[in-house]
Each structure stands twice: as structure tokens, then as C-alpha cells.
Design a protein around this motif. Sequence first.
Motif, PDB file in Angstrom:
ATOM      1  N   MET B 233       0.828  -1.495  -0.040  1.00  0.00           N
ATOM      2  CA  MET B 233       0.228   0.121  -0.728  1.00  0.00           C
ATOM      3  C   MET B 233       1.060   1.330  -0.095  1.00  0.00           C
ATOM      4  N   THR B 234       0.340   2.166  -0.324  1.00  0.00           N
ATOM      5  CA  THR B 234       1.143   3.413  -0.677  1.00  0.00           C
ATOM      6  C   THR B 234       0.925   4.605   0.629  1.00  0.00           C
ATOM      7  N   HIS B 235       1.819   4.633   0.981  1.00  0.00           N
ATOM      8  CA  HIS B 235       1.930   5.928   2.202  1.00  0.00           C
ATOM      9  C   HIS B 235       0.993   6.743   2.119  1.00  0.00           C
ATOM     10  N   GLU B 236       0.443   7.376   1.508  1.00  0.00           N
ATOM     11  CA  GLU B 236      -0.607   8.529   1.235  1.00  0.00           C
ATOM     12  C   GLU B 236      -1.655   7.115   1.559  1.00  0.00           C
ATOM     13  N   GLU B 237      -2.402   6.506   1.195  1.00  0.00           N
ATOM     14  CA  GLU B 237      -3.333   5.071   1.755  1.00  0.00           C
ATOM     15  C   GLU B 237      -3.244   4.807   3.407  1.00  0.00           C
ATOM     16  N   ALA B 238      -2.378   4.570   3.646  1.00  0.00           N
ATOM     17  CA  ALA B 238      -2.146   4.468   4.654  1.00  0.00           C
ATOM     18  C   ALA B 238      -2.237   5.690   6.159  1.00  0.00           C
ATOM     19  N   VAL B 239      -1.684   6.777   5.249  1.00  0.00           N
ATOM     20  CA  VAL B 239      -2.152   8.039   6.152  1.00  0.00           C
ATOM     21  C   VAL B 239      -3.869   8.361   5.763  1.00  0.00           C
ATOM     22  N   SER B 240      -3.886   8.404   5.178  1.00  0.00           N
ATOM     23  CA  SER B 240      -5.888   8.511   4.506  1.00  0.00           C
ATOM     24  C   SER B 240      -6.683   7.656   5.417  1.00  0.00           C
ATOM     25  N   MET B 241      -6.136   6.242   5.475  1.00  0.00           N
ATOM     26  CA  MET B 241      -7.117   5.150   5.983  1.00  0.00           C
ATOM     27  C   MET B 241      -6.563   5.443   7.560  1.00  0.00           C
ATOM     28  N   GLY B 242      -5.946   5.993   8.360  1.00  0.00           N
ATOM     29  CA  GLY B 242      -5.396   6.118   9.490  1.00  0.00           C
ATOM     30  C   GLY B 242      -6.768   7.277   9.947  1.00  0.00           C
ATOM     31  N   VAL B 243      -6.560   8.467   9.208  1.00  0.00           N
ATOM     32  CA  VAL B 243      -7.630   9.132   9.265  1.00  0.00           C
ATOM     33  C   VAL B 243      -9.409   8.566   9.497  1.00  0.00           C
ATOM     34  N   ALA B 244      -9.419   7.948   8.619  1.00  0.00           N
ATOM     35  CA  ALA B 244     -10.664   7.857   8.282  1.00  0.00           C
ATOM     36  C   ALA B 244     -11.110   6.628   9.624  1.00  0.00           C
ATOM     37  N   MET B 245     -10.178   5.581   9.450  1.00  0.00           N
ATOM     38  CA  MET B 245     -10.125   5.083  11.685  1.00  0.00           C
ATOM     39  C   MET B 245     -10.610   6.081  12.710  1.00  0.00           C
ATOM     40  N   LEU B 246      -9.612   6.756  12.465  1.00  0.00           N
ATOM     41  CA  LEU B 246      -9.900   7.823  13.137  1.00  0.00           C
ATOM     42  C   LEU B 246     -11.073   8.063  14.033  1.00  0.00           C
ATOM     43  N   ILE B 247     -10.980   8.817  12.636  1.00  0.00           N
ATOM     44  CA  ILE B 247     -12.860   9.627  12.759  1.00  0.00           C
ATOM     45  C   ILE B 247     -14.004   8.548  13.226  1.00  0.00           C
ATOM     46  N   ALA B 248     -13.967   7.480  12.665  1.00  0.00           N
ATOM     47  CA  ALA B 248     -15.120   6.639  12.235  1.00  0.00           C
ATOM     48  C   ALA B 248     -15.077   5.984  13.332  1.00  0.00           C
ATOM     49  N   GLY B 249     -14.022   5.320  13.942  1.00  0.00           N
ATOM     50  CA  GLY B 249     -13.998   4.619  15.287  1.00  0.00           C
ATOM     51  C   GLY B 249     -14.733   5.526  16.682  1.00  0.00           C
ATOM     52  N   HIS B 250     -14.913   6.998  16.869  1.00  0.00           N
ATOM     53  CA  HIS B 250     -15.568   7.093  17.828  1.00  0.00           C
ATOM     54  C   HIS B 250     -16.716   8.125  18.212  1.00  0.00           C
ATOM     55  N   GLU B 251     -17.169   8.525  17.103  1.00  0.00           N
ATOM     56  CA  GLU B 251     -18.379   9.390  17.407  1.00  0.00           C
ATOM     57  C   GLU B 251     -19.078   8.699  17.285  1.00  0.00           C
ATOM     58  N   THR B 252     -19.431   7.617  16.391  1.00  0.00           N
ATOM     59  CA  THR B 252     -20.238   6.136  15.932  1.00  0.00           C
ATOM     60  C   THR B 252     -20.224   5.267  16.938  1.00  0.00           C
ATOM     61  N   THR B 253     -20.287   4.914  17.246  1.00  0.00           N
ATOM     62  CA  THR B 253     -19.600   4.567  19.102  1.00  0.00           C
ATOM     63  C   THR B 253     -20.144   4.736  20.250  1.00  0.00           C
ATOM     64  N   ALA B 254     -19.265   6.173  20.163  1.00  0.00           N
ATOM     65  CA  ALA B 254     -20.105   7.493  21.308  1.00  0.00           C
ATOM     66  C   ALA B 254     -21.325   7.167  21.191  1.00  0.00           C
ATOM     67  N   THR B 255     -22.524   8.051  20.315  1.00  0.00           N
ATOM     68  CA  THR B 255     -23.079   8.430  19.849  1.00  0.00           C
ATOM     69  C   THR B 255     -24.089   6.899  19.851  1.00  0.00           C
ATOM     70  N   MET B 256     -23.902   5.732  19.779  1.00  0.00           N
ATOM     71  CA  MET B 256     -24.807   5.103  19.945  1.00  0.00           C
ATOM     72  C   MET B 256     -24.505   4.142  22.101  1.00  0.00           C
ATOM     73  N   ILE B 257     -24.091   4.622  22.848  1.00  0.00           N
ATOM     74  CA  ILE B 257     -23.495   4.679  24.236  1.00  0.00           C
ATOM     75  C   ILE B 257     -25.293   5.350  24.666  1.00  0.00           C
ATOM     76  N   SER B 258     -24.346   6.514  23.811  1.00  0.00           N
ATOM     77  CA  SER B 258     -25.625   7.426  24.857  1.00  0.00           C
ATOM     78  C   SER B 258     -26.793   7.541  23.967  1.00  0.00           C
ATOM     79  N   LEU B 259     -27.604   7.583  22.906  1.00  0.00           N
ATOM     80  CA  LEU B 259     -28.129   7.244  22.660  1.00  0.00           C
ATOM     81  C   LEU B 259     -29.357   6.345  23.082  1.00  0.00           C
ATOM     82  N   GLY B 260     -28.430   5.308  22.725  1.00  0.00           N
ATOM     83  CA  GLY B 260     -28.715   3.388  23.055  1.00  0.00           C
ATOM     84  C   GLY B 260     -29.200   4.072  25.000  1.00  0.00           C
ATOM     85  N   THR B 261     -28.628   4.643  25.524  1.00  0.00           N
ATOM     86  CA  THR B 261     -29.077   4.704  27.064  1.00  0.00           C
ATOM     87  C   THR B 261     -30.200   5.292  27.436  1.00  0.00           C
ATOM     88  N   LEU B 262     -30.183   6.573  26.788  1.00  0.00           N
ATOM     89  CA  LEU B 262     -31.337   7.181  26.560  1.00  0.00           C
ATOM     90  C   LEU B 262     -32.641   6.179  26.016  1.00  0.00           C
TER      91      LEU B 262
END
Lengths: 65, 412
Positions: B233-262
Motif C-alpha cells: 500500500m502507498t504511504h498516502e493510502e495508509a495515512v488516509s486510512m488511519g485518519v478515516a479509522m480515527l474519525i469513524a472509530g469514536h463518534e459513532t460508538t459514542a453516539t450509540m452508547i449515549s443514545l442507546g442509554t436514552l
Amino acid sequence: MRVELDEPKCVASGQCVMASPDVFDQRDEDGVAILLEEEPGEELLDDVREAVAICPAAAIRLVEE
Amino acid sequence: MADTLAGTPDTAPSVPEYPMPRDAGCPLAPPPALTPLRDDQPLGKARIWNGATPWLITRHADQRALLTDPRVSNDDHEPDFPHVNAHRAAIAPFTPKLITNTDAPEHTRLRRSVNGPFLVKRIEAMRPAVQKLVDDLIDDMLAGPDPADLLTALALPLPSLVIAELLGVPYKDHAVFQENSNRVLDSSLSAEEAQASGRALHQYLDTLFHEKLENPDDDVLSEMAGRVKAGEMTHEEAVSMGVAMLIAGHETTATMISLGTLALLLHPDQLALLRESDDPKFVAGAVDELLRYLSIVHSGLRRVAKEDIEIGDQVIRKGDGLLFDLQAANWDPRAFPESERLDLSRPARQHNAFGYGPHQCLGQNLARLELQVVYGTLYKRVPTLSLAAPIEQLAFNHTGTTYGVKCLPVRW
């Protein structure tokens, strides 16, 4: 009943392993599905049907012999 | 739109705007206008921010058929791709090829190159560590002031800690990645503001990735560094994938924890079932039912047709945009009887909350693990948990990629 896995379509999401761990596993290096049991016993078929239904790549089929 | 309208501009007032407003009195239900569309005009059109009128796909079966159809493309470099907002449209031409904007066979190669860390057995091996994090965060919350905000006490830090650990991002930098990743996804900000946050995240990850190339560790960025060195894989692909995982990895799950509890606090009978169950299968099923019921990714999956596609009595033309509203499908009574009812005992596994087709969420197994541990622990540890503010006073986030509460005051 025989299980068919269309490996080139597999996107390695692992849903089959979650639904039917006795019949499916994943390759360590890239997560692509591995078929452990081509002709699973009757008691495993409900799980396999679930795996067929939830596979996001529609890569698994259960065919009548 | 019926075929008789083909060729006429879609300016008729019958073309609804998308996204659609929710009913403030039913904050967990889909926008009311979606239901009649799904039931009476399942293959209609909707108008998006730039005036374009892509198809709006609302039924569960239609979504599953089209999202697995190789003629339906995720290539957002296509001129008529129905982007989610101006920011995404502006950056699309400059975004490298990623799992989020490619089709098979390119997508298959890229997806397989980043799948390793999300293998079912590797995620399952994280369960004790996730349990420890959840226990510690609950201990801290209970030792602090009552009432507390569940978002800052548990819902946000847990997924941030987990994704930071998985990727090998120092958690001490969490302010940088939490703030910037929320801003990248916020449609209420200007394209320039969102792009500035995107660049900041990219630079942060790029610097870190250079360190991992030099001194690899036991984490996903180092694993990708190994693939870059091996020419897979290219350097650029790896960095962009890292950014995508970081973004996708927390807002979504955080929302399921709070809205799920509600949602559970508003359905005490269902909360009681979860609190009293020691069956991991029941908890896993409850997670999928809450994913279905809440369908927090509310801005619609976006695709474009690469060829003409006949579906029902309609023809989707080559170049037409497609929008898939996930909650409309997950509340489709053809797939889920009495779909408006939160029923933790129902078989809900076939929901589309993670999308469907080859682009289905890469992190879904990790999300399920985190949610199973939280839902299986929080209400047992804190059986008196209750809302500390009337629901009418809660502020909902309508402009992010996910729909959630901005703050969830709870007492115990």
C-alpha cells in the motif's frame, strides 16, 4: 446441504464467523473467509442460514445436494 | 418519479428535501415524512444541498439489492455523485483511493489490506481490555459528582481510548483527534472550516506514521507501515486510512452508547430485561436491536449508478445518484414487524445500520464488542441510573454524520 463460498467476492467482514463459528473462520493475514465444513450437519444449518443472510458481499450460498 | 416525468426537470414541489426534519416530540423516530415515502413511493427522488435530485431508496429489500449490485458505484470522483455536503464535494477530487470511494476489484484489494486488525478473533481478544476500560470509567463516574454527563464520563472516552490503543495513537492527544474529527463531519460548518480540521488530522497522523515507520510497535499504524515498506500500500493510502479509522472509530460508538442509554431509559421494561440477563447472546441481540432502532448514521449512504438498472417498474439511469436512508429501511415493517417498537428479544441481525454490501462498516465487530460490554455492564453496575433532565430539554445533534444527543445528564 452444501456450503459454497465465492472467495473473490468476500470482503472479510467476518459476519459468517460471528453467525456460524463452527463452519467459518478467517485467514489471519487479511480476514478472508475460510470454509471449515463444506457439508455441515443439520444442527449447524440455522447458523449457516444466518451467515448467508447477513454476509454483506452475498458471497455464501447454501445449496441442496 | 414515474417514467412520464422523465426528461422534465425535477422542480415539482413533490420532490422532498433531504435530509428531512424530525418530529421534536418523537426524537428517536425517523423523520415523519419518510414513512409515507417508503410505503407509497419507495423509489422516489429527493433534493439535496446542491439542488441535485438523486433517487431515495427507503425499503430494506431494495437497499439490500442495490447495495450489493456491482452496477452501483461508490466512486465519489464521478461528476454526479450525490455528496453529503459541500465539504465532501470539494475534497473528493483530491482524496486518494480508499475503501470508502472505490469499487471492486480495487476496493477488494484495499479492504483486505486493512482488515487484519478487525478479524473476529482479534476483536474478541480485546474483550477483557475493553471490560477493564468500561469498569474503570464507571468507577470514575460513580466517584464523581451526581448527576453527571454520560457522554463525557463514558460514551466519548471509551471509543477514543479503544481506537487510540488499536491504532497506536497516544491517548494524551485525544483532544486533537476528538475535536477535529467531530468538525470534519459537522455539516453546520463551512467547507473551509471542515477542511482545516481535516488537514490538521492528516498532518497529525502523517507525523505519527513517520515515527511508526522508524520504530514500529504492536498496533495498526505499525502494521500498515509494514505493508507500505512491503509495497502493498502507498504511504498516502495508509495515512488516509488511519485518519478515516480515527474519525469513524469514536463518534459513532459514542453516539450509540449515549443514545442507546436514552432509548433504554425511555423503555424501562426493555432496560430491565437487559439488566437482568446474564446471557451474552441476549446482550448481543440487544445491541443489534438498538443499532436497528436508532440507526444513528442518518445522513444517507451515497452511491451513483454506473449503468442503467431496472428495479421494480423503474429504471435508474447511468449517472443517477442514489441515497439510502438507513433508518427508513430499518423501520420497514416488511423486514421488521412492529418496527416502531424497541424489542430487545427480536431477531434484528439483518438491519442495515452498518450499511450493507461490500462497503459495510469495517469497524462493526469492534463497535459491537464495545456496545456489548457497555450495555452488559452499565445498567447492572448502576441499577438506579435515570435521566437527570426532562427529555424535552435535551439538545440533539442534527448536523453530524450521526444523530445523537449533545449531552446526556444522568443521576443514580
